[in-house]
Design an enzyme around this catalytic site. Structure first.
Site, mmCIF file in Angstrom:
data_model
loop_
_atom_site.group_PDB
_atom_site.id
_atom_site.type_symbol
_atom_site.label_atom_id
_atom_site.label_comp_id
_atom_site.label_asym_id
_atom_site.label_seq_id
_atom_site.Cartn_x
_atom_site.Cartn_y
_atom_site.Cartn_z
ATOM 1 N N TYR A 55 0.859 -1.183 0.000
ATOM 2 C CA TYR A 55 0.000 0.000 0.000
ATOM 3 C C TYR A 55 0.895 1.233 0.000
ATOM 4 O O TYR A 55 1.633 1.487 0.951
ATOM 5 C CB TYR A 55 -0.907 -0.027 1.225
ATOM 6 C CG TYR A 55 -1.971 1.042 1.297
ATOM 7 C CD1 TYR A 55 -2.259 1.891 0.225
ATOM 8 C CD2 TYR A 55 -2.724 1.202 2.460
ATOM 9 C CE1 TYR A 55 -3.249 2.857 0.309
ATOM 10 C CE2 TYR A 55 -3.719 2.158 2.555
ATOM 11 C CZ TYR A 55 -3.967 2.987 1.483
ATOM 12 O OH TYR A 55 -4.958 3.949 1.580
ATOM 13 N N LYS A 97 -1.734 -1.477 -3.793
ATOM 14 C CA LYS A 97 -2.821 -0.500 -3.689
ATOM 15 C C LYS A 97 -2.171 0.871 -3.826
ATOM 16 O O LYS A 97 -1.355 1.273 -2.989
ATOM 17 C CB LYS A 97 -3.556 -0.627 -2.357
ATOM 18 C CG LYS A 97 -4.672 0.409 -2.182
ATOM 19 C CD LYS A 97 -5.347 0.303 -0.818
ATOM 20 C CE LYS A 97 -6.390 1.407 -0.657
ATOM 21 N NZ LYS A 97 -7.011 1.402 0.695
#
Length: 315
Positions: free
Chosen positions: A150, A178
């Site tokens: 992320y 992400k």
């Protein structure tokens, strides 16, 4: 370093976790305690036919900064108890500023039958790129679960460089990112160079990220618009770019409204209005005021989601 031949021979990334995932809120009861049965109910509602391919629990929207290790494990258990055997995925956020803590969270998530891990860059300490890489590899080594990194520097204080992402991609279990960096040039390079499946982590950039090769979305507005996000993906994948653009533009008001206040507060206020498990937020977040909710409801309606304003029917 990135090579010219890499762009010509870039691998095709698979959407290992599905294509539309919602970064789910953590439901609390009126007393502010974890509502585990409510969490299972909300997962069931979010993953009904035509909506999400899975959920991410214990992320930022899940108020992971304010939940205990036990509550995090309970959220993974609640989600996996609903989705196990359905083909839909439970991704457990195991973010921490401390590598040992992230490893402990990862191992507990695996014990609770998570399908994958979401590993954010360690926050506050602002480690070097070498430190970031060692952190990601250590967490990936700690379980057999696939890992989604992320990248959200506005929250962590440090961006994951393209070179670090490329190095991390060589680990067999680091399979996805992400992306909430807001740097389409950097993202384009990493997608071209690696086999990482990219997921938009910024709803307003869902369509632009598809245009540079993203595989799907980890969405906040998926709480109320996952069916529209699925339609956007289908339209783009089938070459109906004008249709995809029309859906993207129609969702701009709800994209803006969800993040006018902290997203957890906005989404919880809406879910509470719908009679779905949600409850209050925990400090340092505060619940939406009446006028703030009214403005968000207007955003939802402007985006053509009037049906969401009706009381929910949980399947």
């Amino acid at each position: 370093m990135f090579s010219e031949t890499a762009f010509q021979e870039s691998p095709v990334a698979e959407a290992a976790f599905g294509r539309v995932l919602t970064a789910m809120v953590t439901p609390f009861d009126a007393a502010g305690k974890l509502d585990q049965p409510g969490a299972a109910e909300l997962v069931r509602w979010l993953c009904r036919d035509g909506w999400n391919d899975g959920v991410v629990v214990n992320g930022t929207t899940g108020e992971s900064f304010a939940t205990s290790n036990w509550e995090k494990a309970s959220m993974v258990h609640a989600a996996s108890s609903v989705l196990q055997g359905t083909g839909k995925k439970v991704i457990a956020g195991v973010g921490s500023g401390d590598t040992a803590h992230s490893i402990a969270l990862a191992q507990e998530a695996a014990a609770q039958y998570a399908d994958g891990l979401l590993v954010v860059a360690p926050y506050y300490s602002r480690p070097s790129q070498a430190g970031l890489l060692r952190h990601f590899l250590a967490v990936a080594d700690s379980t057999d679960l696939p890992v989604m990194l992320y990248d959200i520097p506005k929250r962590t204080g440090v961006a994951i460089s393209p070179e670090t992402l490329a190095a991390a991609s060589r680990h067999p279990r680091i399979v996805a990112v992400k992306d909430a960096k807001g740097d389409l040039e950097s993202t384009s390079k990493v997608i071209a160079e690696t086999g990482l499946a990219y997921y938009s982590g910024d709803d307003a950039l869902n369509l632009p990220l598809l245009s540079v090769g993203a595989a799907g979305f980890v969405s906040v507005v998926g709480h109320v618009a996952a069916h529209r996000l699925s339609a956007l993906l289908a339209a783009y994948s089938e070459g109906r770019v004008k249709d995809a653009l029309q859906i993207h533009r129609s969702l701009l008001p709800v994209y803006t409204g969800a993040f006018r206040a902290p997203a957890a507060a906005s989404i919880k206020a809406l879910l509470n209005r719908l009679g779905l498990p949600s409850g209050p937020v925990r400090l340092p977040l505060v619940d939406l005021t009446g006028p703030e909710l009214a403005l968000f409801l207007q955003d939802v309606e402007t985006s053509g989601l009037s049906e969401v304003l009706l009381p929910a029917q949980v399947q």
